[in-house]
Design a protein around this motif. Structure first.
Motif, PDB file in Angstrom:
ATOM      1  N   ASP A   6       0.832  -1.199   0.000  1.00 36.43           N
ATOM      2  CA  ASP A   6       0.000   0.000   0.000  1.00 36.43           C
ATOM      3  C   ASP A   6       0.873   1.259   0.000  1.00 36.43           C
ATOM      4  O   ASP A   6       1.759   1.388   0.838  1.00 36.43           O
ATOM      5  N   THR A   7       0.624   2.177  -0.918  1.00 42.82           N
ATOM      6  CA  THR A   7       1.300   3.474  -0.938  1.00 42.82           C
ATOM      7  C   THR A   7       0.251   4.551  -0.767  1.00 42.82           C
ATOM      8  O   THR A   7      -0.763   4.548  -1.462  1.00 42.82           O
ATOM      9  N   ARG A   8       0.507   5.459   0.198  1.00 39.90           N
ATOM     10  CA  ARG A   8      -0.434   6.545   0.471  1.00 39.90           C
ATOM     11  C   ARG A   8       0.346   7.848   0.631  1.00 39.90           C
ATOM     12  O   ARG A   8       1.556   7.840   0.803  1.00 39.90           O
ATOM     13  N   TYR A   9      -0.385   8.963   0.608  1.00 48.79           N
ATOM     14  CA  TYR A   9       0.213  10.296   0.630  1.00 48.79           C
ATOM     15  C   TYR A   9      -0.293  11.087   1.828  1.00 48.79           C
ATOM     16  O   TYR A   9      -1.458  10.971   2.202  1.00 48.79           O
ATOM     17  N   PHE A  10       0.593  11.928   2.401  1.00 46.93           N
ATOM     18  CA  PHE A  10       0.300  12.643   3.638  1.00 46.93           C
ATOM     19  C   PHE A  10       0.862  14.059   3.579  1.00 46.93           C
ATOM     20  O   PHE A  10       1.798  14.332   2.823  1.00 46.93           O
ATOM     21  N   THR A  11       0.325  14.928   4.443  1.00 44.51           N
ATOM     22  CA  THR A  11       0.808  16.304   4.499  1.00 44.51           C
ATOM     23  C   THR A  11       2.026  16.461   5.392  1.00 44.51           C
ATOM     24  O   THR A  11       2.845  17.356   5.165  1.00 44.51           O
ATOM     25  N   SER A  12       2.172  15.605   6.426  1.00 47.59           N
ATOM     26  CA  SER A  12       3.252  15.799   7.387  1.00 47.59           C
ATOM     27  C   SER A  12       3.437  14.546   8.224  1.00 47.59           C
ATOM     28  O   SER A  12       2.892  13.488   7.915  1.00 47.59           O
ATOM     29  N   TYR A  13       4.200  14.697   9.310  1.00 56.88           N
ATOM     30  CA  TYR A  13       4.366  13.628  10.290  1.00 56.88           C
ATOM     31  C   TYR A  13       4.326  14.245  11.678  1.00 56.88           C
ATOM     32  O   TYR A  13       4.469  15.458  11.835  1.00 56.88           O
ATOM     33  N   SER A  14       4.124  13.395  12.692  1.00 53.27           N
ATOM     34  CA  SER A  14       4.095  13.891  14.067  1.00 53.27           C
ATOM     35  C   SER A  14       5.096  13.107  14.907  1.00 53.27           C
ATOM     36  O   SER A  14       5.449  11.979  14.576  1.00 53.27           O
ATOM     37  N   GLY A  15       5.531  13.720  15.989  1.00 54.15           N
ATOM     38  CA  GLY A  15       6.454  13.078  16.902  1.00 54.15           C
ATOM     39  C   GLY A  15       7.893  13.168  16.439  1.00 54.15           C
ATOM     40  O   GLY A  15       8.194  13.670  15.362  1.00 54.15           O
ATOM     41  N   ALA A  16       8.782  12.661  17.301  1.00 49.70           N
ATOM     42  CA  ALA A  16      10.207  12.722  17.006  1.00 49.70           C
ATOM     43  C   ALA A  16      10.835  11.344  16.869  1.00 49.70           C
ATOM     44  O   ALA A  16      11.977  11.231  16.466  1.00 49.70           O
ATOM     45  N   GLY A  17      10.084  10.289  17.216  1.00 48.56           N
ATOM     46  CA  GLY A  17      10.631   8.943  17.173  1.00 48.56           C
ATOM     47  C   GLY A  17      10.522   8.315  15.793  1.00 48.56           C
ATOM     48  O   GLY A  17       9.888   8.848  14.885  1.00 48.56           O
ATOM     49  N   LEU A  18      11.164   7.165  15.668  1.00 50.22           N
ATOM     50  CA  LEU A  18      11.095   6.385  14.441  1.00 50.22           C
ATOM     51  C   LEU A  18      10.336   5.097  14.729  1.00 50.22           C
ATOM     52  O   LEU A  18      10.417   4.575  15.833  1.00 50.22           O
ATOM     53  N   PRO A  19       9.618   4.564  13.761  1.00 55.14           N
ATOM     54  CA  PRO A  19       9.389   5.139  12.448  1.00 55.14           C
ATOM     55  C   PRO A  19       8.502   6.383  12.532  1.00 55.14           C
ATOM     56  O   PRO A  19       7.763   6.580  13.503  1.00 55.14           O
ATOM     57  N   LEU A  20       8.592   7.226  11.512  1.00 57.66           N
ATOM     58  CA  LEU A  20       7.764   8.429  11.482  1.00 57.66           C
ATOM     59  C   LEU A  20       6.290   8.043  11.525  1.00 57.66           C
ATOM     60  O   LEU A  20       5.896   6.997  11.010  1.00 57.66           O
ATOM     61  N   LYS A  21       5.485   8.905  12.105  1.00 54.10           N
ATOM     62  CA  LYS A  21       4.029   8.725  12.130  1.00 54.10           C
ATOM     63  C   LYS A  21       3.433   9.745  11.167  1.00 54.10           C
ATOM     64  O   LYS A  21       3.368  10.938  11.473  1.00 54.10           O
TER      65      LYS A  21
END
Length: 92
Positions: A6-21
């Motif tokens: 599945d490939t999806r698109y997003f505006t940003s991420y939240s938090g500082a840990g990995l993996p990105l959210k």
């Protein structure tokens, strides 16, 4: 990107840990007028396995993730345009 379920698109991420959210999911129709977005690829278990920040059609930053059998993050490779990607290993 890695072949995934599945490939999806997003505006940003939240938090500082990995993996990105990744947050702010975008519909395919929303992509026509976007200059900057995140493209995330997810495996069959719903885990983020690859993430790219796309700016004006070019990949600015790329994260690739691998997981331990129990689902915890095992390895993160982060390429930001430098010579070598940063590699973070998370032991079992």
């Amino acid at each position: 990107m890695t072949a995934t379920a599945d490939t999806r698109y997003f505006t940003s991420y939240s938090g500082a840990g990995l993996p990105l959210k990744l947050v702010g999911e975008l519909a395919p129709d929303d992509m026509r007028n976007r200059n900057t977005f995140y493209r995330g690829s997810f495996d069959e278990a719903g885990r983020l396995v690859a993430c790219e920040k796309i700016v004006y059609g070019e990949t600015e930053v790329r994260h690739d993730y691998r997981y331990h059998p129990d689902g915890r993050l095992a390895r993160a490779e982060i390429a930001d345009g430098g010579d070598e990607p940063a590699v973070l290993d998370y032991p079992a």
